[in-house]
Design an enzyme around this catalytic site. Structure first.
Site, mmCIF file in Angstrom:
data_model
loop_
_atom_site.group_PDB
_atom_site.id
_atom_site.type_symbol
_atom_site.label_atom_id
_atom_site.label_comp_id
_atom_site.label_asym_id
_atom_site.label_seq_id
_atom_site.Cartn_x
_atom_site.Cartn_y
_atom_site.Cartn_z
ATOM 1 N N LYS A 1 34.764 6.993 84.818
ATOM 2 C CA LYS A 1 35.738 6.077 85.424
ATOM 3 C C LYS A 1 36.396 5.271 84.328
ATOM 4 O O LYS A 1 35.801 5.027 83.276
ATOM 5 C CB LYS A 1 35.039 5.120 86.393
ATOM 6 C CG LYS A 1 35.976 4.492 87.400
ATOM 7 C CD LYS A 1 36.131 5.401 88.596
ATOM 8 C CE LYS A 1 36.921 4.778 89.713
ATOM 9 N NZ LYS A 1 36.672 5.486 90.982
HETATM 10 N N1 GLU Z 1 39.380 7.452 92.405
HETATM 11 C C1 GLU Z 1 38.881 8.391 93.374
HETATM 12 C C2 GLU Z 1 37.415 8.130 93.690
HETATM 13 O O1 GLU Z 1 36.937 7.036 93.535
HETATM 14 C C3 GLU Z 1 39.187 9.831 92.985
HETATM 15 C C4 GLU Z 1 38.672 10.269 91.660
HETATM 16 C C5 GLU Z 1 39.166 11.647 91.235
HETATM 17 O O2 GLU Z 1 39.905 12.286 91.978
HETATM 18 O O3 GLU Z 1 38.787 12.056 90.152
HETATM 19 O O4 GLU Z 1 36.708 8.982 94.160
#
Ligand code: GLU
Length: 433
Positions: free
Chosen positions: A123
């Site tokens: 992240k």
């Molecule tokens: N931000 C989204 C989540 O928290 C998607 C992450 C992604 O598609 O890599 O799952």
């Protein structure tokens, strides 16, 4: 003479991993502790889950439109890559912290393993209020951040995606920046891109669609009919807004919504489509014509059957969990319920479908996008949606079985499923070097 510093034990945690640390990372550590007794011999490796593999903190300097300089703090955390490249979104928010990004990266590891995607967890985030930036400033911020984290991301290393306050345009800038720096176009370095740049049909709606899919399955298991069910939604963006529209199309009644600017209550039901249009134009649910505005705190008392927190972490806490009237909580957001609140809801027989399965639809279609980019062969929206529903359904029903077998919450069951997969991979790979 100054006293000697206390001796460090060989296994002492770095300060930023302190389990007493309040905040989302502390919540995550407690969730791991709850699952450890169910991991059998694999629990030998559980420490792996309590330490991110790699943390990168970057300074992101940009020139503002008025000619002055501004510096922002950016992060990219790769929590685990045992099962594949890091994968997870990038968040632009004034309250982003390292603890938060660490927790979000760990939840990505769990989420990706829970739906059996061949990814680890990662992240990123920048501590910034993007609403204060012009489009040009936002582009410069995104490009500089991408260059700074360019040393650790890549189509087979770590693949960012949208999250809170980031979107397809920002992914386009990230893809372009990485590609220009590499000297070749690498569409698969990020997902959630515009369709014209290798994005996938259905990606934008995927998280909300996944929330709806597993929400319906969970409702079925507890004998709750969706037609006529009253739903309350916190956060009316890409997750809550889409999920609310799908639920109301299926006959549910949207009785309350809340976002950062306003709280609405309408027992007869709000028009989810009209509200979506209102949010697209005004940036918030506040001020919707004909809806009753209520005090922020009353949201948690809303008489309803289904509550969908789809905004930020740590919203349902020991302070408000006893007020929730729903029978079902579906976590569209990441980390909206603290472990203490989890216990209260379980005691009160309120079923919680945890984030790590409930909102996995987004990253599932991100996986489809990544596969389509690598194969340069693009699927129809119907194919995307059908595969999404199949994966989410199989994952949810498997987790339901685990919860029944061990008599644990769906969160612990999801962690059992996911952590077992991650640690099996960890053990099979072994330590090297
Ligand atoms: N931000 C989204 C989540 O928290 C998607 C992450 C992604 O598609 O890599 O799952």
């Amino acid at each position: 003479m100054t006293p000697a510093a206390p001796m460090q034990t060989p296994h002492a945690l770095p300060s930023y991993l302190n389990p007493d640390h309040l905040g989302p990372w502390g919540d995550y550590l407690q969730q791991v502790d709850r699952v450890t007794p169910y991991l059998g011999p694999l629990s030998r490796w559980v420490e792996t889950l309590k330490r991110p593999k790699r943390i990168l903190i970057v300074d992101v300097p940009i020139e503002l439109d008025n000619g002055s300089m501004a510096h922002f703090e950016g992060y990219r955390v790769q929590h685990n890559t045992s099962r594949g490249p890091g994968k997870g979104g990038v968040r632009f928010h004034p309250e982003v912290t390292l603890s938060e990004v660490m927790a979000l990266s760990a939840w990505m590891s769990v989420k990706n393993a829970a739906v059996n995607l061949p990814f680890g967890g990662a992240k990123g985030g920048i501590r910034v209020d993007p609403k204060t930036l012009s489009r040009g400033e936002l582009e410069r911020l995104t490009r500089r951040y991408t260059s700074e984290i360019g040393v650790i991301i890549g189509p087979t290393k770590d693949i960012p995606a949208p999250d809170v306050n980031t979107n397809a345009q920002i992914m386009a800038w990230m893809m372009d920046t990485y590609s220009m720096n590499q000297g070749a176009t690498h569409t698969a370095v990020v997902t959630g891109k515009p369709i014209a740049l290798g994005g996938s049909l259905g990606r934008q709606e995927a998280t909300g669609r996944g929330v709806f899919t597993v929400g319906c399955l969970a409702a079925q298991h507890i004998g709750l009919a969706i037609p006529g069910a009253r739903i309350a939604v916190q956060g009316f963006g890409n997750v809550g807004g889409i999920a609310a529209q799908l639920f109301t199309q299926a006959g549910a009644v949207l009785v309350a919504v809340q976002d950062h600017e306003g709280s609405l209550y309408q027992p007869a039901g709000l028009d989810a489509q009209a509200l979506w249009q209102h949010v697209q134009t005004h940036g918030s649910v506040a001020g919707l014509e004909g809806a009753e505005t209520v005090a922020r705190e009353t949201f948690w008392d809303t008489p309803c059957d289904v509550m969908i927190p789809a905004a930020m972490e740590q919203q349902i806490t020991a302070e408000n969990a006893h007020r929730i009237q729903a029978r079902l909580v579906i976590e569209g957001a990441n980390g909206p319920t603290t472990p203490a609140a989890d216990d209260i809801l379980r005691e009160r027989n309120i079923l919680v479908v945890p984030d790590v399965i409930a909102n996995a639809g987004g990253v599932t279609v991100s996986y489809f996008e990544w596969v389509q980019d690598f194969s340069s062969f693009f699927w129809s929206e119907d194919d995307v949606n059908a595969r999404l529903v199949r994966i989410m359904t199989e994952a949810f029903e498997g987790i339901w079985q685990v919860a029944q077998a061990h008599q644990v919450s769906l969160r612990t069951a999801t962690f059992i499923t996911a952590c077992t997969r991650i640690l099996q991979a960890r053990e099979l790979r072994g330590l090297y070097p």
